[in-house]
Design an enzyme around this catalytic site. Structure first.
Site, PDB file in Angstrom:
ATOM      1  N   CYS A  76       6.540  -3.690  -2.243  1.00 27.08           N
ATOM      2  CA  CYS A  76       5.726  -2.765  -1.185  1.00 27.08           C
ATOM      3  C   CYS A  76       6.756  -2.506   0.148  1.00 27.08           C
ATOM      4  O   CYS A  76       7.310  -3.483   0.698  1.00 27.08           O
ATOM      5  CB  CYS A  76       4.512  -3.381  -0.713  1.00 27.08           C
ATOM      6  SG  CYS A  76       3.826  -2.362   0.673  1.00 27.08           S
ATOM      7  N   CYS A  79       5.086  -4.227   3.258  1.00 30.49           N
ATOM      8  CA  CYS A  79       4.904  -5.597   3.570  1.00 30.49           C
ATOM      9  C   CYS A  79       5.766  -6.472   2.643  1.00 30.49           C
ATOM     10  O   CYS A  79       5.549  -7.722   2.957  1.00 30.49           O
ATOM     11  CB  CYS A  79       3.230  -5.978   3.458  1.00 30.49           C
ATOM     12  SG  CYS A  79       2.870  -5.864   1.810  1.00 30.49           S
ATOM     13  N   CYS A 124      -1.333  -1.275  -2.446  1.00 27.43           N
ATOM     14  CA  CYS A 124      -0.664  -2.887  -2.259  1.00 27.43           C
ATOM     15  C   CYS A 124      -1.937  -3.638  -1.865  1.00 27.43           C
ATOM     16  O   CYS A 124      -2.790  -3.299  -1.054  1.00 27.43           O
ATOM     17  CB  CYS A 124       0.237  -3.000  -1.257  1.00 27.43           C
ATOM     18  SG  CYS A 124       0.852  -4.673  -0.827  1.00 27.43           S
ATOM     19  N   CYS A 127      -1.423  -5.133   1.932  1.00 29.90           N
ATOM     20  CA  CYS A 127      -1.515  -4.333   3.267  1.00 29.90           C
ATOM     21  C   CYS A 127      -2.488  -3.167   2.957  1.00 29.90           C
ATOM     22  O   CYS A 127      -2.690  -2.132   3.912  1.00 29.90           O
ATOM     23  CB  CYS A 127      -0.161  -3.757   3.532  1.00 29.90           C
ATOM     24  SG  CYS A 127       0.801  -2.676   2.586  1.00 29.90           S
ATOM     25  N   CYS A 148       1.924   5.506 -11.932  1.00 31.53           N
ATOM     26  CA  CYS A 148       2.857   6.692 -11.109  1.00 31.53           C
ATOM     27  C   CYS A 148       2.726   6.162  -9.825  1.00 31.53           C
ATOM     28  O   CYS A 148       1.781   6.504  -9.117  1.00 31.53           O
ATOM     29  CB  CYS A 148       2.255   8.016 -11.758  1.00 31.53           C
ATOM     30  SG  CYS A 148       3.313   9.421 -11.087  1.00 31.53           S
TER      31      CYS A 148
END
Length: 160
Positions: A76, A79, A124, A127, A148
């Site tokens: 991510c 984070c 995510c 976060c 995607c």
């Protein structure tokens, strides 16, 4: 005439009580990493903020990660949580990095109706950043899923 007025009154009464007018309060999920908008804006580029925090979509074929072929892990961008492995990446021809599976437990899902129909949105799990969507048109030989993902929502960490 009296029957028509009575019928219209009954129809009006029932239409005002339709389930379409009943709205449920959408509960906001609380993620382990939470920051104010000002903090996110300070840490992310404007494009990352648009995608990760405002559920935007980057332009097709604009991500350098689209053609990334080295071994490694996609994290991510907000984070640093590991989200996808390079071994599960494939070229879907859609213009966005695509994976046939996520790293179990690190991606969260919700339903998004922004285009007028239901889509499975990916976030995510640490976060809550918007990553993209998952569809059922991926490789049939593996999971059949196509995650995607907006490349700007990811950070590639090559294998050493």
């Amino acid at each position: 005439m009296k029957k028509i007025i009575t019928l219209l009154t009954i129809m009006l009464f029932f239409s005002c009580n339709s389930s379409a007018q009943k709205t449920e309060a959408k509960e906001e999920k609380v993620y382990p990493v939470t920051k104010t908008d000002a903090e996110w804006k300070k840490e992310l580029t404007s494009e990352q903020y648009y995608v990760l925090r405002e559920a935007g979509t980057e332009r097709r074929y604009s991500s350098s990660l689209n053609k990334e072929s080295r071994k490694g892990i996609y994290h991510c961008a907000a984070c640093d949580t590991p989200l996808f492995k390079s071994e599960h990446k494939f070229d879907s021809g859609t213009g966005w990095p695509s994976f046939d599976r996520e790293i179990e437990g690190n991606v969260d899902y919700s339903v998004d109706y922004n285009l007028g129909y239901a889509r499975n949105e990916e976030h995510c799990a640490t976060c809550g950043g918007h990553l993209g969507h998952v569809f059922n048109d991926g490789p049939r030989k593996t999971t059949g899923k196509r995650h995607c993902i907006n490349g700007v929502a990811l950070k590639f960490v090559p294998e050493k």
